[in-house]
Design an enzyme around this catalytic site. Structure first.
Site, PDB file in Angstrom:
ATOM      1  NE  ARG A   1      -3.528   0.141   2.760  1.00 51.92           N
ATOM      2  CZ  ARG A   1      -4.204   0.287   3.890  1.00 51.92           C
ATOM      3  NH1 ARG A   1      -4.213  -0.678   4.783  1.00 51.92           N
ATOM      4  NH2 ARG A   1      -4.851   1.404   4.139  1.00 51.92           N
ATOM      5  CG  HIS A   2      -1.239   4.713  -0.081  1.00 52.72           C
ATOM      6  ND1 HIS A   2      -1.456   5.257   1.176  1.00 52.72           N
ATOM      7  CD2 HIS A   2      -2.415   4.162  -0.457  1.00 52.72           C
ATOM      8  CE1 HIS A   2      -2.713   5.044   1.533  1.00 52.72           C
ATOM      9  NE2 HIS A   2      -3.316   4.382   0.557  1.00 52.72           N
TER      10      HIS A   2
ATOM     11  CG  ASN B   1      -4.387   5.930   5.525  1.00 50.45           C
ATOM     12  OD1 ASN B   1      -3.449   5.901   4.753  1.00 50.45           O
ATOM     13  ND2 ASN B   1      -5.505   5.268   5.289  1.00 50.45           N
TER      14      ASN B   1
ATOM     15  NE  ARG C   1      -5.000   7.041  -0.570  1.00 51.62           N
ATOM     16  CZ  ARG C   1      -6.089   7.385  -1.250  1.00 51.62           C
ATOM     17  NH1 ARG C   1      -6.164   8.552  -1.845  1.00 51.62           N
ATOM     18  NH2 ARG C   1      -7.106   6.546  -1.342  1.00 51.62           N
TER      19      ARG C   1
ATOM     20  CD  GLU D   1      -8.947   1.728  -1.963  1.00 53.66           C
ATOM     21  OE1 GLU D   1      -8.959   0.869  -2.872  1.00 53.66           O
ATOM     22  OE2 GLU D   1      -8.689   1.434  -0.775  1.00 53.66           O
TER      23      GLU D   1
ATOM     24  CG  HIS E   1      -5.118   2.915  -3.336  1.00 50.26           C
ATOM     25  ND1 HIS E   1      -4.838   4.134  -2.761  1.00 50.26           N
ATOM     26  CD2 HIS E   1      -4.790   3.038  -4.640  1.00 50.26           C
ATOM     27  CE1 HIS E   1      -4.360   4.940  -3.682  1.00 50.26           C
ATOM     28  NE2 HIS E   1      -4.320   4.320  -4.839  1.00 50.26           N
TER      29      HIS E   1
END
Lengths: 446, 413
Positions: A225-226, A232, A280, A304, A370
């Site tokens: 994932r980023h 987040n 991101r 995403e 994502h």
């Protein structure tokens, strides 16, 4: 496009000598169809034979002159076919018959049985031909030695016996010819040559493309994932926020990790590097790209999941503003579609081209994307059941390295502490054969 | 275009086959497809070389002058074939990504010479993929001649032409594995296909594309979803339902199709997953007794932050975006939304489906999406897409025939 032609039943039958990759192809196709939302199942002749005739069958059992054994094998094959037909009659969409089927007579019989069981059933025959003894030896080593047939035999003896078994089959092998009037695909020497004959139809065309891209090179697939994003931190969904400070640190440490994974320039230049078009992910990928001196491909397909009207909200806010939707999603996380957004099922459909690309690649693949997207990708390669997809654990700041092999997928998780750069590795090894032995008596599929 | 791999190497597609095997047709379709998905692609043929050569008599159609006894014509054809190859090299050395070659390739030595020429003249990495079209069905060959060659014959008859082909066939050498080339053989328009040493992203795509081609000239109908509540409010995007007027118009479109399709229920029928698309398709489908397949691929372009706003509101809130859009309408991406290029990518599987279908095709969708679909059949440059006119309450009927696409529009009152 799952929606097309659900009413068509499809039966796929393999043809070929042992150790030609028939089971590999059957399982891959089965995986692919289930993935697209079709009810698909593999029926393995060999498993029926093992259940009924026992597993202590040496090569003499396969002698075409051995009448008693021939009859037993023929009966087992009939049972497999009957189960396949029943499966299609009870709501199945695609049935795959995994067997040698090397005589015209056998194929003719099966084709007739299938065509008479259903109106409008589509049949496809896939013959795998291989003359490369190195490939065959490798196949035997990787898949047959651990086969239940040889559990009490040492590997050398097993190989000799298996090669004898193949000789028995060779005596009566008849390759598919055009006059048999079958729709077929012949793949030779692991896809170096492919012949497609009279294959029409939406799904069957897809199968052709899929088979053309199959190979058995064990290349690694890295999923990450980023780094942690602003959203987040705020616990919000959707949006196109940038990395938080911690996320930026992760990007640096991730770059370091990949730098050590791919030591030479030659390897680096061959990496297939995908990311999404969201800030991101792009930001994380750019840091990695700079360190490795390679260029990522930004695919909108990897963006995403679109959360529609819930974009930018926290889960608490969603629960307050859209309590009905919140409940619905809890009950059916897989199929629930955010209003003006997407569902996991939409995602699975959306990333199909990327799955194809990854299947096709013989070089290492790196994907920075994502959570929801990676859940889908992970599930495909790891062979999870579709309903599990929305709950798979894909944490932040972790690289998942998958190495798909013939019948299973090797997994390694590398957790990277973004502040210290400390790495902790979790090796999770999933062996399909081991899993199935502990299952109940089931000779339908592994 | 970041979406598709800008290939690190150039790609040359070489067509092989006797006359009247559909090589030109295949090259046109491939070229159109490749340009549509964003590559700079061009065809180099004897015909093309002739048009560029001012010294030649343009009244003689050298591509069709295959008389094996006429030495002068043979020499001219060889010269033109060579010129075409050189023009191809220049194209790839400069801005071209993919080049299709339709020249003299019927013998192993011709092909060897071609390979050497490329190796010698092209000083960048390239890949060659050979596409052979084989046909032994005399009816198919006859159809081919009638549809694409007959109008160009001046004094020749069909019999003369087929006899000349027969003579050429004696020296024809089909592609063989020993030539160490990567190829696809299309036999009898896809009845059988042989692929050898397939490698690479682009070649895989091309093979998938070629597998779907056929020679049925079937109609493709493009229809916009009818008037919706947002239309009345002048808003873009959203997922509104049909207005009362919209429902009426859908009925009328249904009536039009009843006459047009004459009871044929074997229709490949697609619509989007948006309410107005589904509703229009349901009303039309009910009249015809068929059901549409709903696919998210046909959903309208995502307007991102501009979704649900009127044009005035957008101009007030996002003047910078309006400017950007005017400057480059094709590549402009609505923030948090899509660009036309994204829509093309999204709609590509639908094009495959339409190509594959041998039955009439009916697509009910939305403006931007239909612009992209229409462009595939009609436009030579995707830069034209933003300017395509797809009016509401209008059925656009496309009939792709060899080298062209017939079009007619019917406004439904």
């Amino acid at each position: 496009m799952q929606q097309c032609n659900r009413s068509q039943k499809i039966a796929i039958c393999t043809v070929g000598l042992p150790a030609r990759g028939k089971t590999y192809i059957s399982r891959k196709l089965n995986r692919y169809f289930n993935w697209l939302g079709y009810k698909s199942r593999v029926f393995i002749n060999g498993n029926y034979r093992r259940e009924i005739c026992g597993t202590e069958c040496n090569s003499q059992f396969f002698d075409p002159q051995n009448e008693e054994a021939q009859k037993a094998r023929s009966d087992c094959a009939k049972m497999a076919l009957q189960d396949l037909i029943q499966f299609l009659q009870n709501g199945g969409d695609v049935g795959i018959l995994d067997g040698t089927n090397i005589t015209k007579e056998r194929r003719h019989q099966i084709e007739n049985d299938l065509k008479s069981s259903f109106n409008g059933i589509q049949t496809l025959w896939i013959e795998s031909i291989c003359n490369d003894s190195k490939v065959i030896q490798n196949n035997i080593r990787l898949t047959k030695i651990n086969n239940p047939d040889y559990c009490n035999v040492n590997p050398e003896q097993a190989t000799i016996d298996f090669l004898n078994r193949i000789k028995m089959y060779e005596q009566i092998y008849q390759t598919i010819t055009d006059d048999e009037n079958l729709s077929y695909i012949k793949t030779m020497n692991v896809g170096a040559d492919i012949i497609v004959h009279q294959v029409y139809g939406f799904l069957l065309s897809k199968i052709v493309s899929f088979i053309m891209n199959l190979h058995t090179y064990p290349r690694p697939i890295y999923l990450s994932r980023h780094g942690e994003s602003q959203y987040n931190v705020d616990d919000r969904v959707g949006g196109d926020s940038d990395l938080s400070e911690l996320g930026e640190m992760y990007a640096e440490k991730l770059a370091d990790f990949f730098y050590s994974e791919f030591p030479t320039k030659e390897i680096k230049n061959q990496i297939i590097f995908f990311t999404s078009t969201m800030r991101r992910a792009v930001h994380t990928s750019d840091v990695v790209a700079q360190k490795l001196e390679i260029q990522p491909l930004q695919l909108k397909t990897l963006d995403e999941i679109n959360v529609g009207i819930c974009d930018g909200m926290t889960y608490t806010e969603i629960a307050q503003k859209f309590p009905n939707d919140f409940q619905e999603r809890k009950i059916n996380k897989l199929g629930y579609r955010y209003p003006r957004g997407e569902s996991y099922l939409d995602l699975i459909s959306r990333i199909e081209p990327v799955i194809f690309e990854i299947e096709r690649s013989r070089q290492p693949v790196m994907i920075i994307a994502h959570q929801a997207i990676l859940r889908c990708l992970y599930a495909y390669f790891h062979q999870n059941e579709i309903p599990e997809v929305p709950t798979l654990d894909i944490p932040l700041h972790c690289v998942i390295k998958l190495t798909p092999a013939a019948y299973f997928c090797d997994e390694k998780r590398v957790l990277i502490n973004p502040q210290t750069g400390e790495i902790s590795i979790k090796e999770e090894y999933v062996q399909e054969f081991v899993r199935s032995k502990s299952k109940q008596k089931s000779f339908i599929d592994l | 275009m970041q979406q598709y791999k800008k290939t690190q190497y150039k790609l040359i597609l070489v067509l092989v086959g006797l006359p009247a095997r559909g090589k030109t047709h295949i090259s046109y379709k491939l070229n159109r497809y490749l340009n549509w998905i964003g590559y700079k692609s061009e065809i180099f043929s004897i015909k093309g070389a002739q048009q560029k050569d001012a010294q030649l008599d343009q009244n003689i159609d050298y591509e069709l002058e295959i008389d094996p006894t006429n030495q002068q014509f043979i020499e001219v054809r060889q010269q033109l074939s060579f010129q075409a190859a050189q023009q191809l090299v220049t194209f790839l050395q400069n801005e071209g990504d993919i080049a299709l070659y339709n020249g003299l390739t019927s013998t192993k030595s011709d092909r060897q010479k071609l390979k050497s020429l490329f190796k010698e003249k092209l000083n960048l990495e390239f890949q060659v993929f050979w596409i052979e079209s084989i046909c032994d069905d005399p009816q198919v060959i006859l159809n081919n001649i009638n549809e694409s060659k007959l109008s160009r014959f001046k004094e020749k008859t069909i019999d003369q032409f087929t006899n000349q082909i027969k003579v050429l066939a004696q020296d024809y050498q089909t592609l063989e594995n020993t030539e160490n080339i990567s190829y696809i053989k299309l036999i009898n328009i896809g009845k059988q296909v042989k692929v050898h040493m397939l490698e690479g992203y682009l070649c895989s795509k091309i093979v998938s594309f070629l597998l779907n081609l056929h020679a049925n000239n079937r109609q493709i109908y493009l229809v916009r979803s009818c008037e919706s509540e947002y239309h009345l409010l002048d808003k873009i995007g959203g997922d509104p339902e049909l207005s009362a007027m919209g429902k009426q118009h859908s009925q009328q479109i249904g009536n039009y199709f009843i006459e047009e399709l004459k009871g044929n229920k074997n229709i490949t029928f697609f619509t989007s997953q948006m309410k107005r698309g589904i509703q229009t398709a349901e009303i039309v489908g009910d009249k015809l007794g068929i059901k549409a397949l709903k696919t998210k691929n046909l959903d309208e372009i995502d307007y991102g932050i501009c979704d649900g706003l009127t044009l005035k509101e957008i101009a007030a809130k996002y003047p910078k975006q309006i400017k950007e859009r005017k400057a480059n309408p094709l590549e402009f991406k609505y923030p948090r939304g899509e660009s036309f290029l994204d829509v093309i990518h999204r709609v590509e599987p639908i094009i495959y489906e339409i190509e594959r279908s041998r039955d009439p095709v009916l697509v009910v969708a939305h403006v931007a999406v239909l612009k992209c679909l229409y462009a595939y059949y009609h436009c030579n440059q995707i830069s034209e897409i933003p300017n395509i006119d797809i009016p509401i309450n209008c059925v656009i009927k496309l009939v792709p025939i060899p080298y062209h696409c017939l079009e007619s529009r019917v406004i439904i009152k």
